[in-house]
Motif scaffolding. Structure first.
Motif, short mmCIF file in Angstrom:
data_model
loop_
_atom_site.label_atom_id
_atom_site.label_comp_id
_atom_site.label_asym_id
_atom_site.label_seq_id
_atom_site.Cartn_x
_atom_site.Cartn_y
_atom_site.Cartn_z
N ASP A 64 -32.66 -40.79 -4.87
CA ASP A 64 -33.27 -39.52 -4.91
C ASP A 64 -32.27 -38.50 -5.74
O ASP A 64 -32.41 -37.20 -5.42
CB ASP A 64 -34.12 -38.88 -3.88
CG ASP A 64 -34.97 -37.94 -4.28
OD1 ASP A 64 -35.49 -37.95 -5.09
OD2 ASP A 64 -34.98 -36.85 -3.51
N HIS A 81 -33.08 -37.34 -15.22
CA HIS A 81 -33.00 -35.86 -15.04
C HIS A 81 -32.78 -35.70 -13.53
O HIS A 81 -32.93 -36.76 -12.58
CB HIS A 81 -34.25 -35.06 -14.86
CG HIS A 81 -34.91 -35.02 -16.37
ND1 HIS A 81 -34.71 -34.03 -17.27
CD2 HIS A 81 -35.79 -35.88 -17.05
CE1 HIS A 81 -35.08 -34.52 -18.35
NE2 HIS A 81 -35.95 -35.35 -18.16
N THR A 83 -32.54 -34.52 -9.66
CA THR A 83 -33.63 -34.06 -8.73
C THR A 83 -33.10 -32.90 -7.90
O THR A 83 -31.76 -32.39 -8.35
CB THR A 83 -33.75 -35.04 -7.62
OG1 THR A 83 -32.67 -35.43 -6.94
CG2 THR A 83 -34.52 -36.33 -8.00
N GLU A 84 -33.50 -32.14 -7.21
CA GLU A 84 -32.63 -31.06 -6.16
C GLU A 84 -31.84 -31.51 -5.63
O GLU A 84 -30.74 -30.95 -5.67
CB GLU A 84 -33.95 -30.64 -5.30
CG GLU A 84 -33.36 -29.37 -4.41
CD GLU A 84 -34.30 -28.79 -3.62
OE1 GLU A 84 -33.87 -27.75 -2.61
OE2 GLU A 84 -35.42 -29.37 -3.32
N LYS A 85 -31.95 -32.85 -4.95
CA LYS A 85 -30.76 -33.33 -4.36
C LYS A 85 -29.54 -33.57 -5.30
O LYS A 85 -28.40 -33.25 -4.86
CB LYS A 85 -31.27 -34.71 -3.67
CG LYS A 85 -30.08 -35.27 -2.74
CD LYS A 85 -30.77 -36.70 -2.03
CE LYS A 85 -29.89 -37.46 -1.23
NZ LYS A 85 -30.61 -38.64 -0.89
N ARG A 87 -28.90 -31.75 -8.10
CA ARG A 87 -28.53 -30.48 -8.52
C ARG A 87 -27.68 -30.05 -7.49
O ARG A 87 -26.98 -29.13 -7.93
CB ARG A 87 -29.51 -29.69 -8.74
CG ARG A 87 -30.48 -29.97 -10.11
CD ARG A 87 -31.39 -29.14 -10.58
NE ARG A 87 -32.54 -28.73 -9.54
CZ ARG A 87 -33.79 -29.40 -9.54
NH1 ARG A 87 -33.76 -30.52 -10.29
NH2 ARG A 87 -34.58 -29.20 -8.83
N ASP A 88 -27.99 -30.30 -6.08
CA ASP A 88 -27.14 -29.76 -5.10
C ASP A 88 -25.46 -30.31 -5.22
O ASP A 88 -24.85 -29.84 -4.48
CB ASP A 88 -27.74 -30.11 -3.38
CG ASP A 88 -28.59 -29.08 -3.27
OD1 ASP A 88 -28.69 -27.98 -3.90
OD2 ASP A 88 -29.18 -29.24 -2.19
#
Length: 184
Positions: A64, A81, A83-85, A87-88
């Motif tokens: 993910d 792209h 994911t939020e994970k 981008r962290d």
């Protein structure tokens, strides 16, 4: 620490390295951050074998960190792209780049600098900071057992850390004077 599978270890660093420890993983994240989206572009930019690239991209989707989406609504081609994970992981990538710039480059050989878009200024080095924004050093930090520290899979390691723990004295601020003491 003996090597354990990710689902057996409770150490956050060990678990993160199970997902991110391969050199290609952070390089793929770097590529996506810098705008690379398509399989052929990854292969070209990194010089990675296509079978290795397929394996790494699939692992990052399974973890993910990446997601695939059609390039256009009617397109068969997919783009990758974060994911939020994923981008962290930006602070991790920036810290790694900055460390490499400081210790493995000369001032004239730094290939890419990260700047704030609005000001154009090179960003400050990534550092742990306190709530007021002060950069913290190793001397300012401490480690304490967390809520999962009693789990049998990690309790021995936490106990070993506690046993070898050495706390250096830290400066203690002088107590504030009361109103009575100030007027005296």
């Amino acid at each position: 620490m003996p090597r354990q599978r990710v689902n057996e270890s409770l150490c956050s660093a060990a678990r993160a390295l199970e997902v991110l420890g391969d050199r290609w993983t952070l390089l793929l994240i770097r590529e996506v951050v810098f705008g690379t989206r398509r399989f052929d572009e990854f292969a070209l930019h990194l010089g990675i074998a296509r079978n290795v690239l397929t394996t790494r991209l699939n692992a990052m989707i399974a973890a993910d960190i990446l997601v695939q989406a059609p390039v256009r609504d009617d397109a068969l081609r997919k783009a990758y792209h974060l994911t939020e994970k994923g981008r962290d992981l930006l602070p991790v990538l920036i810290a790694l780049l900055q460390w490499g710039d400081r210790w493995l480059q000369t001032p004239d050989s730094i290939p890419i600098q990260i700047v704030e878009r609005e000001s154009g200024e090179v960003i400050e080095p990534m550092r742990p900071r306190n709530r007021s924004g002060k950069a913290l050093t190793l001397r300012d930090l401490d480690w304490v057992p967390g809520p999962g520290s009693t789990d049998p899979r990690i309790a021995r390691l936490v106990a070993a850390y506690e046993k070898q723990r050495r706390i250096e004295p830290r400066p203690i601020a002088a107590p504030k004077k009361s109103k009575k003491e100030k007027s005296a």
